[in-house]
Design an enzyme around this catalytic site. Structure first.
Site, PDB file in Angstrom:
ATOM      1  N   CYS A   1       0.830  -1.207   0.000  1.00 57.22           N
ATOM      2  CA  CYS A   1       0.000   0.000   0.000  1.00 57.22           C
ATOM      3  C   CYS A   1       0.862   1.253   0.000  1.00 57.22           C
ATOM      4  O   CYS A   1       2.011   1.234   0.458  1.00 57.22           O
ATOM      5  CB  CYS A   1      -0.869   0.028   1.248  1.00 57.22           C
ATOM      6  SG  CYS A   1      -1.788  -1.471   1.528  1.00 57.22           S
TER       7      CYS A   1
ATOM      8  N   ARG B   1       4.954   0.100  -6.240  1.00 57.17           N
ATOM      9  CA  ARG B   1       4.930  -0.758  -5.053  1.00 57.17           C
ATOM     10  C   ARG B   1       3.948  -1.921  -5.219  1.00 57.17           C
ATOM     11  O   ARG B   1       4.018  -2.884  -4.456  1.00 57.17           O
ATOM     12  CB  ARG B   1       4.534   0.063  -3.815  1.00 57.17           C
ATOM     13  CG  ARG B   1       5.545   1.124  -3.451  1.00 57.17           C
ATOM     14  CD  ARG B   1       4.925   2.162  -2.539  1.00 57.17           C
ATOM     15  NE  ARG B   1       4.698   1.656  -1.207  1.00 57.17           N
ATOM     16  CZ  ARG B   1       5.448   1.933  -0.152  1.00 57.17           C
ATOM     17  NH1 ARG B   1       6.491   2.704  -0.289  1.00 57.17           N
ATOM     18  NH2 ARG B   1       5.167   1.455   1.030  1.00 57.17           N
TER      19      ARG B   1
ATOM     20  N   TRP C   1      -2.968  -2.653  -1.459  1.00 57.33           N
ATOM     21  CA  TRP C   1      -2.585  -4.016  -1.824  1.00 57.33           C
ATOM     22  C   TRP C   1      -3.290  -4.911  -0.815  1.00 57.33           C
ATOM     23  O   TRP C   1      -2.953  -4.906   0.370  1.00 57.33           O
ATOM     24  CB  TRP C   1      -1.064  -4.152  -1.720  1.00 57.33           C
ATOM     25  CG  TRP C   1      -0.500  -5.422  -2.268  1.00 57.33           C
ATOM     26  CD1 TRP C   1      -0.276  -5.712  -3.580  1.00 57.33           C
ATOM     27  CD2 TRP C   1      -0.042  -6.552  -1.522  1.00 57.33           C
ATOM     28  NE1 TRP C   1       0.283  -6.963  -3.692  1.00 57.33           N
ATOM     29  CE2 TRP C   1       0.442  -7.500  -2.446  1.00 57.33           C
ATOM     30  CE3 TRP C   1       0.004  -6.868  -0.162  1.00 57.33           C
ATOM     31  CZ2 TRP C   1       0.957  -8.726  -2.059  1.00 57.33           C
ATOM     32  CZ3 TRP C   1       0.512  -8.091   0.226  1.00 57.33           C
ATOM     33  CH2 TRP C   1       0.987  -9.015  -0.725  1.00 57.33           C
TER      34      TRP C   1
ATOM     35  N   ASN D   1      -1.510   1.788   5.998  1.00 58.50           N
ATOM     36  CA  ASN D   1      -0.633   0.707   5.514  1.00 58.50           C
ATOM     37  C   ASN D   1      -0.289  -0.167   6.708  1.00 58.50           C
ATOM     38  O   ASN D   1       0.019   0.356   7.786  1.00 58.50           O
ATOM     39  CB  ASN D   1       0.685   1.261   4.957  1.00 58.50           C
ATOM     40  CG  ASN D   1       0.495   2.027   3.681  1.00 58.50           C
ATOM     41  OD1 ASN D   1      -0.601   2.102   3.159  1.00 58.50           O
ATOM     42  ND2 ASN D   1       1.575   2.598   3.180  1.00 58.50           N
ATOM     43  N   GLY D   2      -0.271  -1.480   6.504  1.00 48.52           N
ATOM     44  CA  GLY D   2       0.126  -2.378   7.600  1.00 48.52           C
ATOM     45  C   GLY D   2      -0.997  -3.324   7.960  1.00 48.52           C
ATOM     46  O   GLY D   2      -2.012  -3.422   7.253  1.00 48.52           O
TER      47      GLY D   2
ATOM     48  N   GLU E   1      17.862 -17.328  -8.963  1.00 47.89           N
ATOM     49  CA  GLU E   1      17.444 -15.947  -9.196  1.00 47.89           C
ATOM     50  C   GLU E   1      16.784 -15.802 -10.573  1.00 47.89           C
ATOM     51  O   GLU E   1      15.762 -15.136 -10.723  1.00 47.89           O
ATOM     52  CB  GLU E   1      18.657 -15.017  -9.048  1.00 47.89           C
ATOM     53  CG  GLU E   1      18.435 -13.576  -9.473  1.00 47.89           C
ATOM     54  CD  GLU E   1      17.257 -12.891  -8.788  1.00 47.89           C
ATOM     55  OE1 GLU E   1      16.738 -13.419  -7.794  1.00 47.89           O
ATOM     56  OE2 GLU E   1      16.829 -11.837  -9.291  1.00 47.89           O
TER      57      GLU E   1
ATOM     58  N   LYS F   1      12.917 -14.567 -11.382  1.00 43.08           N
ATOM     59  CA  LYS F   1      12.627 -13.427 -12.260  1.00 43.08           C
ATOM     60  C   LYS F   1      11.665 -13.820 -13.365  1.00 43.08           C
ATOM     61  O   LYS F   1      10.729 -13.099 -13.668  1.00 43.08           O
ATOM     62  CB  LYS F   1      13.958 -12.931 -12.846  1.00 43.08           C
ATOM     63  CG  LYS F   1      14.018 -11.504 -13.210  1.00 43.08           C
ATOM     64  CD  LYS F   1      14.250 -10.533 -12.068  1.00 43.08           C
ATOM     65  CE  LYS F   1      13.982 -11.067 -10.685  1.00 43.08           C
ATOM     66  NZ  LYS F   1      14.550 -10.415  -9.601  1.00 43.08           N
TER      67      LYS F   1
ATOM     68  N   GLU G   1       8.050 -14.492 -11.924  1.00 38.20           N
ATOM     69  CA  GLU G   1       7.282 -13.403 -11.320  1.00 38.20           C
ATOM     70  C   GLU G   1       6.728 -12.420 -12.339  1.00 38.20           C
ATOM     71  O   GLU G   1       5.722 -11.767 -12.074  1.00 38.20           O
ATOM     72  CB  GLU G   1       8.048 -12.674 -10.211  1.00 38.20           C
ATOM     73  CG  GLU G   1       9.157 -11.773 -10.650  1.00 38.20           C
ATOM     74  CD  GLU G   1       9.837 -11.071  -9.483  1.00 38.20           C
ATOM     75  OE1 GLU G   1       9.171 -10.723  -8.509  1.00 38.20           O
ATOM     76  OE2 GLU G   1      11.066 -10.873  -9.562  1.00 38.20           O
TER      77      GLU G   1
ATOM     78  N   HIS H   1      17.147 -36.854  -9.921  1.00 34.72           N
ATOM     79  CA  HIS H   1      16.628 -37.471  -8.692  1.00 34.72           C
ATOM     80  C   HIS H   1      15.114 -37.279  -8.553  1.00 34.72           C
ATOM     81  O   HIS H   1      14.580 -37.409  -7.456  1.00 34.72           O
ATOM     82  CB  HIS H   1      17.367 -36.912  -7.476  1.00 34.72           C
ATOM     83  CG  HIS H   1      18.812 -37.304  -7.459  1.00 34.72           C
ATOM     84  ND1 HIS H   1      19.232 -38.597  -7.274  1.00 34.72           N
ATOM     85  CD2 HIS H   1      19.932 -36.572  -7.656  1.00 34.72           C
ATOM     86  CE1 HIS H   1      20.551 -38.653  -7.323  1.00 34.72           C
ATOM     87  NE2 HIS H   1      21.001 -37.432  -7.562  1.00 34.72           N
TER      88      HIS H   1
ATOM     89  N   LYS I   1       6.286  -4.187  -4.315  1.00 31.18           N
ATOM     90  CA  LYS I   1       7.717  -3.894  -4.362  1.00 31.18           C
ATOM     91  C   LYS I   1       8.374  -4.077  -3.003  1.00 31.18           C
ATOM     92  O   LYS I   1       9.421  -4.681  -2.887  1.00 31.18           O
ATOM     93  CB  LYS I   1       7.938  -2.466  -4.874  1.00 31.18           C
ATOM     94  CG  LYS I   1       9.409  -2.061  -4.998  1.00 31.18           C
ATOM     95  CD  LYS I   1      10.128  -2.937  -5.997  1.00 31.18           C
ATOM     96  CE  LYS I   1      11.610  -2.656  -6.103  1.00 31.18           C
ATOM     97  NZ  LYS I   1      12.320  -3.746  -6.800  1.00 31.18           N
TER      98      LYS I   1
HETATM   99  O1  M6R Z   1      13.376  -5.224  -0.482  1.00 31.95           O
HETATM  100  P1  M6R Z   1      13.913  -6.632  -0.306  1.00 31.95           P
HETATM  101  O2  M6R Z   1      15.193  -6.853  -1.023  1.00 31.95           O
HETATM  102  O3  M6R Z   1      13.992  -7.047   1.128  1.00 31.95           O
HETATM  103  O4  M6R Z   1      12.817  -7.542  -0.992  1.00 31.95           O
HETATM  104  C1  M6R Z   1      12.926  -8.931  -0.950  1.00 31.95           C
HETATM  105  C2  M6R Z   1      11.981  -9.581  -1.933  1.00 31.95           C
HETATM  106  O5  M6R Z   1      10.656  -9.243  -1.644  1.00 31.95           O
HETATM  107  C3  M6R Z   1      12.287  -9.159  -3.378  1.00 31.95           C
HETATM  108  O6  M6R Z   1      13.611  -9.433  -3.721  1.00 31.95           O
HETATM  109  C4  M6R Z   1      11.357  -9.904  -4.353  1.00 31.95           C
HETATM  110  O7  M6R Z   1      11.645 -11.261  -4.346  1.00 31.95           O
HETATM  111  C5  M6R Z   1      11.462  -9.322  -5.752  1.00 31.95           C
HETATM  112  N1  M6R Z   1      10.153  -9.148  -6.315  1.00 31.95           N
HETATM  113  C6  M6R Z   1      12.239 -10.171  -6.689  1.00 31.95           C
HETATM  114  O8  M6R Z   1      12.312  -9.624  -7.967  1.00 31.95           O
END
Ligand code: M6R
Length: 594
Positions: free
Chosen positions: A2, A27, A72, A98-99, A471, A475, A478, A494, A589
């Site tokens: 949010c 975000r 959100w 927010n929260g 990683e 990517k 997502e 395996h 974000k």
């Molecule tokens: O702000 P942070 O690095 O702590 O965030 C961690 C994850 O939420 C963040 O890396 C998330 O996995 C990304 N969307 C990956 O692209």
């Protein structure tokens, strides 16, 4: 997550708040709303993008005071009723939040017993009614705010306006980011500096359980008992350029292209006279520790895995890497002299914050590596190191990973008594990244030909390449929504090889001399089962059939370059599939809820 923007001044708050909310779109959100205060309170809320809200706002809507929000969903699905701002039953109070309020059900039950009714499924409406209830009881808003700080358990950043007061915005926070922006003849609140940067670059930090009383000329800060707090403002280093798209269609591509300059910036910030320039106390803590515990989530955790390889190889110091969400509640056995390193782009990730708190309770030292100066993790840990990557706006993290792994390489090399000529090695990485970036057309064609039609894909590699594969898979999944797993290439046989069938893309990452052939064998095994094999290979290990050749780097640093090819694969997959590249579905974000 949010976002909040609030404005009080002499101008019309509506366009200022809408513009601020737009800068918070990155975000992630699923609905948006704004409240403008005149003789009555006018609340406008829409599901979906801010442009839906803009379209629904009457052109006559105007006020010198207002609060806005991007939501959100956490409590209740995205709907107009659940969108913020929320008002209390008798409309004395309107607020954005927010929260997450952990004890909201208990509070709600109490309010229902007092005759309150509710129109939404949110914890936020509960706060609005709680504050109204206390306001009517004390006939004093500051007493009411102090009392709800005692009652609410959980995380909150709140922006509040009162039906009967057109001169004041109130705000308070606990464990969720919030700033106040100081202007000339106006003041603002925002959940991050970017939302306000077009209006002001001067900010007040707000600590947990403080509340603020804000009119157009003054921002007053109080602790939870009502004691006035004097605090200096700080200037944000974010500039408009950083947050503008410029010639790009998407932040993700802009941020991928920025990566060579991010590495150069980090070297400039942290190396002088061939020596690492960081606070001696941090170096002492790193040297003193018998084991390093890296705690992070998502991409930052993957950077931590690469850091483990670098530190163990160069400095021979044991490193464990843990997920923030696991560490906070399932703590592993600890060594005698541990040092805890939190890695977080945003510095706000709730899972890491819970873990940090549990470490602080044990009395151990903590270091945060973050991209956001003044972020909560940076403030709450003993030491912090900045990534200097500039604001990362796309939800898919790219330049933060490159910055994190680069800074970890500098630390590892220092702890290993400078075994590598790190500036030289990083300059090779920069050249390799620039070369990959120049191959965008080739990568786009590979994606169109072999990846975009898949429903499942795999990245495989071993050693450092396995970290890159994890990683790379995150990517791709997502932002393209193609189900992708990162696998240690030796592990496929395996069990997971059962999923390999005609046309499943399997992308091999090959940069480690000692195990390159093993990954090649795994690729042959899947090719024999009709997978579409794609290779990302460092030049010295390549052959004429490879797909993406990456210029050679030191194998320990290879992930910093190899990952860029996978970032571009993800970018083009999302683009060709016509997905929202920068704001993928369901994601935020900075993940400020557990
Ligand atoms: O702000 P942070 O690095 O702590 O965030 C961690 C994850 O939420 C963040 O890396 C998330 O996995 C990304 N969307 C990956 O692209």
């Amino acid at each position: 997550m949010c976002g909040i923007v609030g404005y009080i001044g002499s101008e019309n708050a509506k366009p200022i708040i809408i513009e601020g909310l737009k800068t918070l779109e990155y975000r992630g959100y699923d609905s948006a709303g704004i409240a403008l205060l005149n003789d009555d309170i006018n609340i406008y809320r829409e599901v979906g993008k801010i442009k839906n809200l803009e379209a629904a706002l009457p052109s006559s809507a105007s006020s010198n005071i207002g609060i806005g929000h991007t939501r959100w969903a956490t409590h209740g699905k995205p709907s107009v009723e659940n969108s913020h701002p929320h008002h209390s039953m008798n409309k004395y109070i309107t607020l954005v939040h927010n929260g997450v309020i952990e004890n909201y059900l208990e509070i709600k039950e109490d309010l229902i017993n007092k005759g309150y009714t509710f129109y939404s499924e949110t914890d936020t409406e509960v706060i609005a009614n709680l504050l109204e209830c206390k306001y009517l009881e004390y006939n004093d808003i500051t007493k009411a705010i102090q009392s709800i700080i005692e009652i609410m358990h959980g995380s909150y950043a709140l922006g509040i306006i009162l039906k009967d007061d057109r001169e004041t915005i109130y705000c308070l926070k606990n464990k969720t980011p919030m700033l106040a922006g100081k202007g000339n003849g106006f003041n603002m609140i925002g959940s991050d500096a970017m939302a306000l940067i077009n209006q002001t670059d001067e900010f007040y930090e707000i600590n947990d359980k403080e509340y603020l009383i804000i009119d157009k000329d003054k921002i007053s800060i109080f602790d939870k008992n009502g004691n006035s707090i004097k605090r200096d403002t700080f200037k944000s280093s974010i500039n408009n350029q950083d947050i503008n798209l410029g010639v790009y269609d998407h932040y993700m591509l802009k941020e991928i292209d920025e990566q060579p300059s991010v590495i150069r910036k980090i070297v400039k910030e942290y190396i002088a006279d061939d020596k690492l320039q960081i606070n001696q106390e941090i170096l002492d803590e790193l040297n003193k520790a018998d084991r390093l515990y890296i705690i992070a989530s998502g991409t930052s955790m993957h950077a931590g895995l690469v850091g483990k390889h670098m530190i163990e190889e160069l400095a021979k110091k044991p490193v464990e890497v843990h997920l923030g969400s696991e560490f906070g509640y399932n703590r592993p056995l600890l060594s005698e002299r541990p040092l805890f390193i939190f890695i977080s782009q945003s510095g706000e990730t709730a899972d890491s914050r819970v873990a940090l708190q549990s470490i602080k309770d044990l009395g151990f030292k903590t270091l945060t590596i973050t991209n956001v100066a003044g972020s909560t993790l940076a403030r709450e840990s003993d030491y912090n190191l900045l990534l200097h990557a500039g604001p990362e706006i796309a939800v898919a993290s790219t330049k933060a990973y490159v910055a994190q792994t680069t800074l970890l390489a500098l630390l590892a090399n220092h702890l290993g008594n400078n075994k590598l000529d790190i500036q030289l090695e990083l300059s090779k990485v920069v050249i390799a990244i620039e070369d990959i970036i120049s191959k965008k057309t080739i990568i786009k064609e590979i994606v169109a030909d072999k990846i975009m039609d898949a429903s499942t894909a795999f990245y495989i590699g071993r050693g450092v390449d396995y970290c890159t594969a994890l990683e790379a898979a995150l990517k791709l999944k997502e932002i393209s929504y193609i189900h992708t797993e990162g696998f240690a290439s030796g592990e496929l046989k395996h069990g997971t090889i059962a999923l390999i069938e005609n046309s499943v893309p399997v992308i091999g990452i090959i940069s480690q001399d000692n195990i390159a052939l093993n990954t090649r064998s795994a690729l042959q095994e899947v090719e024999a089962r009709d997978a579409k094999v794609i290779t990302i290979v460092q030049e010295r290990l390549s052959n004429k059939n490879d797909d993406i050749i990456v210029l050679d780097t030191n194998p320990l640093l290879s992930s910093i370059a190899m990952v860029v090819a996978s970032q571009l694969i993800s970018y083009y997959a999302a683009l060709l599939l016509e997905h929202d590249v920068d704001q993928p579905r369901n994601l935020a974000k900075s993940v400020t809820v557990e």
